[in-house]
Scaffold this motif. Structure first.
Motif, PDB file in Angstrom:
ATOM      1  N   VAL A  39     -13.242 -28.305  48.348  1.00 24.94           N
ATOM      2  CA  VAL A  39     -13.239 -29.399  47.366  1.00 24.94           C
ATOM      3  C   VAL A  39     -14.628 -30.013  47.274  1.00 24.94           C
ATOM      4  O   VAL A  39     -15.135 -30.287  46.175  1.00 24.94           O
ATOM      5  N   ASP A  40     -15.264 -30.221  48.408  1.00 24.64           N
ATOM      6  CA  ASP A  40     -16.606 -30.808  48.443  1.00 24.64           C
ATOM      7  C   ASP A  40     -17.617 -29.909  47.717  1.00 24.64           C
ATOM      8  O   ASP A  40     -18.413 -30.378  46.889  1.00 24.64           O
ATOM      9  N   GLU A  41     -17.567 -28.612  47.994  1.00 23.51           N
ATOM     10  CA  GLU A  41     -18.490 -27.661  47.360  1.00 23.51           C
ATOM     11  C   GLU A  41     -18.252 -27.571  45.851  1.00 23.51           C
ATOM     12  O   GLU A  41     -19.190 -27.503  45.059  1.00 23.51           O
ATOM     13  N   ARG A  42     -16.985 -27.590  45.478  1.00 22.32           N
ATOM     14  CA  ARG A  42     -16.606 -27.538  44.062  1.00 22.32           C
ATOM     15  C   ARG A  42     -17.196 -28.733  43.312  1.00 22.32           C
ATOM     16  O   ARG A  42     -17.757 -28.593  42.230  1.00 22.32           O
ATOM     17  N   ASN A  43     -17.078 -29.901  43.909  1.00 25.63           N
ATOM     18  CA  ASN A  43     -17.602 -31.111  43.272  1.00 25.63           C
ATOM     19  C   ASN A  43     -19.124 -31.096  43.203  1.00 25.63           C
ATOM     20  O   ASN A  43     -19.715 -31.552  42.210  1.00 25.63           O
ATOM     21  N   LEU A  44     -19.766 -30.558  44.230  1.00 26.61           N
ATOM     22  CA  LEU A  44     -21.228 -30.451  44.223  1.00 26.61           C
ATOM     23  C   LEU A  44     -21.709 -29.533  43.101  1.00 26.61           C
ATOM     24  O   LEU A  44     -22.666 -29.841  42.387  1.00 26.61           O
ATOM     25  N   LEU A  45     -21.021 -28.411  42.932  1.00 29.37           N
ATOM     26  CA  LEU A  45     -21.364 -27.471  41.861  1.00 29.37           C
ATOM     27  C   LEU A  45     -21.237 -28.146  40.496  1.00 29.37           C
ATOM     28  O   LEU A  45     -22.118 -28.034  39.637  1.00 29.37           O
ATOM     29  N   SER A  46     -20.133 -28.869  40.315  1.00 32.55           N
ATOM     30  CA  SER A  46     -19.879 -29.545  39.042  1.00 32.55           C
ATOM     31  C   SER A  46     -20.931 -30.612  38.756  1.00 32.55           C
ATOM     32  O   SER A  46     -21.466 -30.692  37.644  1.00 32.55           O
ATOM     33  N   VAL A  47     -21.252 -31.418  39.751  1.00 33.86           N
ATOM     34  CA  VAL A  47     -22.255 -32.485  39.583  1.00 33.86           C
ATOM     35  C   VAL A  47     -23.620 -31.896  39.255  1.00 33.86           C
ATOM     36  O   VAL A  47     -24.341 -32.403  38.386  1.00 33.86           O
ATOM     37  N   ALA A  48     -23.967 -30.812  39.949  1.00 30.02           N
ATOM     38  CA  ALA A  48     -25.277 -30.182  39.732  1.00 30.02           C
ATOM     39  C   ALA A  48     -25.429 -29.731  38.282  1.00 30.02           C
ATOM     40  O   ALA A  48     -26.392 -30.092  37.588  1.00 30.02           O
ATOM     41  N   TYR A  49     -24.483 -28.949  37.820  1.00 35.45           N
ATOM     42  CA  TYR A  49     -24.573 -28.429  36.446  1.00 35.45           C
ATOM     43  C   TYR A  49     -24.393 -29.529  35.406  1.00 35.45           C
ATOM     44  O   TYR A  49     -25.020 -29.496  34.347  1.00 35.45           O
ATOM     45  N   LYS A  50     -23.546 -30.515  35.704  1.00 29.62           N
ATOM     46  CA  LYS A  50     -23.311 -31.599  34.740  1.00 29.62           C
ATOM     47  C   LYS A  50     -24.596 -32.373  34.470  1.00 29.62           C
ATOM     48  O   LYS A  50     -24.880 -32.768  33.334  1.00 29.62           O
ATOM     49  N   ASN A  51     -25.387 -32.584  35.509  1.00 28.76           N
ATOM     50  CA  ASN A  51     -26.647 -33.297  35.331  1.00 28.76           C
ATOM     51  C   ASN A  51     -27.705 -32.443  34.641  1.00 28.76           C
ATOM     52  O   ASN A  51     -28.462 -32.943  33.805  1.00 28.76           O
ATOM     53  N   VAL A  52     -27.750 -31.160  34.993  1.00 26.94           N
ATOM     54  CA  VAL A  52     -28.718 -30.257  34.366  1.00 26.94           C
ATOM     55  C   VAL A  52     -28.430 -30.112  32.874  1.00 26.94           C
ATOM     56  O   VAL A  52     -29.330 -30.171  32.036  1.00 26.94           O
TER      57      VAL A  52
END
Length: 242
Positions: A39-52
């Motif tokens: 869950v933590d990794e999934r959220n990190l991936l989402s946040v990373a791409y969402k900001n980019v």
């Protein structure tokens, strides 16, 4: 580098607001031997791409607005310069979106275990096709909009069967799917219907909402209600004009 170290570096990059670096660290994990994310990794991936992608979407809106103003003033030379610049931004938007969609379809969705992960990833597919549709036109817009619809419907099929109406991932899906109907499909009635149904279903089960997801769920419910208020008002204004 171990998986734990890559996660650590992704979190460091997030703190430093270096989201391109954050994306690279998370891609290492998603492209690794075990692409099933926590869950933590999934959220990190989402946040990373969402900001980019978010910074490019904002840039596209600003630059497109300036181009419209220049055209309205008859400044054709400036408008032509801006048009070239818009193409550069659109290429970045396209490349990022297609990268995310490829990662989701090739690596993450096939390995997704559990309803939340499946809904999360299919919703992301819908989101990034929606971002492509925002600046596309003609056949390309039709294709990307259809692909977005497919992503959202795949997510909804799992969410409605396996997630409670108060689940924040299910609510987030309803929020984004309704925005897609309103902004891309130009279907305000369907947007309002979907948002209202999700809000009403969640309200009916609010007393069963787990404490650990209360804040996330109620925040999304508020966003759903805000959109409903705005969209209903806009629809009434349009009726008054008619």
């Amino acid at each position: 580098m171990s998986r734990e170290e890559a996660v650590y570096m992704a979190k460091l990059a997030e703190q430093a607001e270096r989201y391109e670096d954050m994306v690279e660290w998370m891609k290492k994990i998603a492209n690794g031997e075990n692409p099933e994310l926590s869950v933590d990794e999934r959220n990190l991936l989402s946040v990373a791409y969402k900001n980019v992608i978010g910074s490019r979407r904002a840039a596209w809106r600003i630059v497109s607005s300036v181009k419209d103003k220049e055209e309205s003033k008859g400044n054709k030379k400036n408008a032509a310069l801006i048009a070239d610049y818009i193409k550069k931004v659109e290429k970045e938007l396209s490349d990022i979106s297609k990268e995310v969609i490829g990662l989701l379809k090739d690596k993450l969705i096939p390995k997704a275990d559990g309803a939340e992960a499946k809904v999360f990833y299919h919703k992301m597919v819908g989101d990034y096709y929606r971002y492509l549709a925002e600046f596309s036109s003609g056949d390309s817009r039709t294709e990307t909009a259809n692909n977005a619809m497919e992503g959202y419907k795949s997510a909804s099929a799992v969410a409605e069967q396996e997630l409670s109406p108060t689940n924040p991932i299910r609510l987030g899906l309803a929020l984004n799917f309704s925005v897609f109907y309103y902004e891309v499909m130009n279907s305000p009635e369907q947007a309002c219907g979907l948002a209202k149904q999700a809000f009403d279903d969640a309200i009916a089960e609010l007393d069963t909402l787990p404490e650990d997801s209360y804040k996330d769920s109620t925040l999304i419910m508020q966003l759903l209600r805000d959109n409903l208020t705005l969209w209903t008002s806009d629809m009434e204004d349009e009726k008054d004009k008619d």
